[in-house]
Design an enzyme around this catalytic site. Structure first.
Site, mmCIF file in Angstrom:
data_model
loop_
_atom_site.group_PDB
_atom_site.id
_atom_site.type_symbol
_atom_site.label_atom_id
_atom_site.label_comp_id
_atom_site.label_asym_id
_atom_site.label_seq_id
_atom_site.Cartn_x
_atom_site.Cartn_y
_atom_site.Cartn_z
ATOM 1 N N ASN A 9 0.853 -1.196 0.000
ATOM 2 C CA ASN A 9 0.000 0.000 0.000
ATOM 3 C C ASN A 9 0.886 1.244 0.000
ATOM 4 O OD1 ASN A 9 -1.864 2.018 0.466
ATOM 5 N ND2 ASN A 9 -2.293 1.449 2.586
ATOM 6 N N LYS A 11 0.014 4.282 -0.131
ATOM 7 C CA LYS A 11 -0.612 5.482 0.471
ATOM 8 C C LYS A 11 -0.366 6.686 -0.457
ATOM 9 C CE LYS A 11 0.249 3.417 4.925
ATOM 10 N NZ LYS A 11 0.240 3.593 6.353
ATOM 11 N N HIS A 96 -9.570 1.693 5.979
ATOM 12 C CA HIS A 96 -8.223 1.908 6.526
ATOM 13 C C HIS A 96 -8.300 2.976 7.619
ATOM 14 C CE1 HIS A 96 -3.988 2.860 6.864
ATOM 15 N NE2 HIS A 96 -3.730 1.757 6.184
ATOM 16 N N GLU A 98 -6.421 5.300 8.437
ATOM 17 C CA GLU A 98 -6.086 6.673 8.025
ATOM 18 C C GLU A 98 -7.281 7.354 7.369
ATOM 19 O OE1 GLU A 98 -2.552 5.646 5.856
ATOM 20 O OE2 GLU A 98 -1.513 5.225 7.733
ATOM 21 N N GLY A 174 2.339 2.383 10.694
ATOM 22 C CA GLY A 174 3.277 3.473 10.408
ATOM 23 C C GLY A 174 4.059 3.948 11.623
ATOM 24 N N SER A 213 3.455 -1.936 10.519
ATOM 25 C CA SER A 213 4.926 -1.882 10.654
ATOM 26 C C SER A 213 5.632 -3.205 10.355
ATOM 27 C CB SER A 213 5.304 -1.369 12.047
ATOM 28 O OG SER A 213 4.829 -0.046 12.226
#
Ligand code: PEP
Length: 260
Positions: A9, A11, A96, A98, A174, A213
């Site tokens: 991904n 992003k 997601h 985010e 992240g 992560s």
């Protein structure tokens, strides 16, 4: 055969130069050579079509990072599921954290998106997971069940056929704070058992990915866990060499696990 499904991904990262370099290396390394891993890449919307042209006729799949709840109309700035399908997308990430955090995405929207994606014969990747606070309060299982139930309550469990759930503890995304692999296995096992309590076949077939992560140095901790069927990878997939090495580790471990 036990397989590992890895999604990269991007992003809001990358550009055409990165895309070309990244995909050429990935194709050279892995096109049709992986037996035990499947790969998909989720670049930003504007690069989907270009990416498709690079990966059509390969074994690498295309994923989108989001989709709108509408199919057409006056919704400036949005992209519909049929548009994604048009440019060769197979998988769509939804829910997601985010998007929940920065774009006010809620579970009604996520549920609508899930159904739309299924209606267009694409594969939803539903992200679920708890915050750090919720983890401290031992609410992880409850949060996961609630988030899954949002989809199930209107659609029934069969909607999870040919779908993917990505367990992504929000505190691990992240942040560099990777979750303990045994704890992730416990959560995945819980999720599978929960689904099995409604429908065993759906539970057996569903792909449960872990995200948060994961990188080249820690992926080995997760690979032999029974209920972890793959990974959603953000940051570590932006360094092509590390990503290649991570996928190679997954392929090697899966090939060993499949011998027994
Ligand atoms: C993600 O964005 O889904 C993710 C897992 O990111 P990262 O690997 O950077 O934690």
């Amino acid at each position: 055969m036990k397989k590992c499904f890895i999604i990269s991904n991007w992003k809001l990262n990358g550009d055409l130069v990165f895309l070309k370099k990244n995909i050429n290396i990935i194709k050279k390394e892995f096109n049709f050579s992986l037996k035990f891993c499947d790969l998909a890449i989720a670049p930003p919307y504007v690069y989907l079509h270009t990416m498709y042209n690079y990966i059509k006729n390969t074994s690498i799949h295309l994923a989108a990072q989001n989709v709108d709840i509408h199919t057409q109309g006056a919704f400036t700035g949005e992209i519909s599921v049929s548009m994604l399908k048009d440019v060769g997308v197979k998988y769509v990430i939804i829910g997601h954290s985010e998007r929940k955090l920065f774009h006010n995405e809620n579970y009604d929207n996520i549920s609508t998106k899930f159904v739309l994606i299924k209606n267009f014969n694409l594969i939803p990747i539903l992200c679920i997971g708890e915050t750090e606070e919720e983890k401290k309060q031992n609410k992880t299982e409850k949060i996961c069940v609630n988030q899954i139930n949002y989809i199930l309550k209107t659609q029934g469990v069969e909607i999870l056929n040919n779908a993917i759930i990505a367990y992504e503890p929000i505190w691990a995304i992240g942040s560099g704070k990777v979750a303990d692999a045994n704890e992730v296995q416990k959560v995945h096992s819980f999720i599978r058992k929960y689904i099995a309590s409604i429908n065993q076949k759906v539970a057996t077939n569903i792909i449960l990915q872990y995200g948060g992560s994961v990188n080249n140095n820690n992926i080995n901790n997760f690979l032999d866990k029974k209920d972890i069927n793959g990974f959603l990878i953000g940051k570590a997939s932006l360094t092509t060499e590390n990503f290649i090495s991570l996928v190679k580790k997954a392929e090697k471990k899966m090939s060993l696990l499949n011998r027994f």
